[in-house]
Motif scaffolding. Structure first.
Motif: not given
Length: 247
Positions: A113-124, A218-228
């Motif tokens: 679970i990713l918290v405070h998510a923002s810029t997409p595809r920022a890593l790899y 970061a203190v705010r952002g979207q929440v993301a769930i991974q398919a990994e």
């Protein structure tokens, strides 16, 4: 010559304009407050469909016919593991608690679970800028820094040599959790609770405190769930606003 007073309707025009302006300001404040409340709607998964979420699956850029990475099955949100990607909330959150009931129904593996998510595809070219709370079997509660950072106690012990720390490719982005054995056996349900308040993040797995960090970048952002890579079922995924971190 004495000036005659202006007609009453003309005299009232400035007052009317002021009242109109005040009404517009009040309406703006009211709408802003309403939007903030809506942004904290509960639960973030409704048990029926993926309303309020969008998927970012890089492989689909070249092959849009690929099957979904995330589905709703028997009232549960399911990360199918592949194609690799993320399911991301449309809304942005701040000062909140996530309660997730999850399990690996088959072979165990990786998810998060990713918290405070923002810029997409920022890593790899895959992971959004965020702080990941790891759900990988036997590692639940680790932090992974994804172009954001966080501090914990005993940093060297839990992250390795300081010169290797970093938040981008090739750096030591993993911060080990505090416990072993907090997860239930494969196939059984686990509960993960994540609290994000101001610059602090605190994580429990099945009632055990497994990680706690501060000075998050970061203190705010979207929440993301991974398919990994591994299938994971979520039978509950709730987000609620909080006014402080649990002691």
């Amino acid at each position: 010559m004495v000036d005659e007073p202006l007609p009453p309707q003309v005299c009232h025009k400035p007052n009317f304009a002021m009242r109109f302006f005040a009404s517009i300001c009040f309406l703006y404040v009211l709408l802003s407050a309403s939007s903030a409340i809506q942004a904290q709607r509960l639960p973030i998964f409704n048990g029926k469909d993926l309303s309020g979420w969008h998927a970012d699956v890089p492989e689909k850029d070249e092959n849009p016919e690929l099957g979904p990475s995330f589905v709703v099955r028997d009232g549960m949100l399911v990360s199918l593991g592949r194609p690799l990607g993320h399911l991301i909330t449309d809304d942005i959150y701040e000062n909140y608690r996530i309660t997730a009931d999850y399990r690996f129904p088959g072979e165990t593996g990786n998810c998060g679970i990713l918290v405070h998510a923002s810029t997409p595809r920022a890593l790899y070219d895959m992971f959004p800028k965020s702080i990941e709370v790891q759900m990988m079997h036997e590692n639940a509660g680790d932090f992974w820094c994804i172009v954001e950072d966080i501090t914990v106690e005993n940093m060297v012990e839990r992250r390795g040599k300081k010169e290797d720390w970093g938040i981008t490719e090739g750096k030591n982005r993993r911060i080990l959790n505090l416990t072993d054995g907090s997860e239930n056996p494969p196939g059984e349900w686990n509960q993960m609770v994540i609290e994000c308040f101001e610059d602090r993040i605190k994580v429990w797995v099945n009632g055990d405190l497994v990680n706690e960090g501060f000075n998050a970048t970061a203190v705010r952002g979207q929440v993301a769930i991974q398919a990994e890579g591994a299938e994971v079922e979520f039978k509950q995924l709730i987000l609620e606003p909080i006014e402080g971190i649990t002691k």
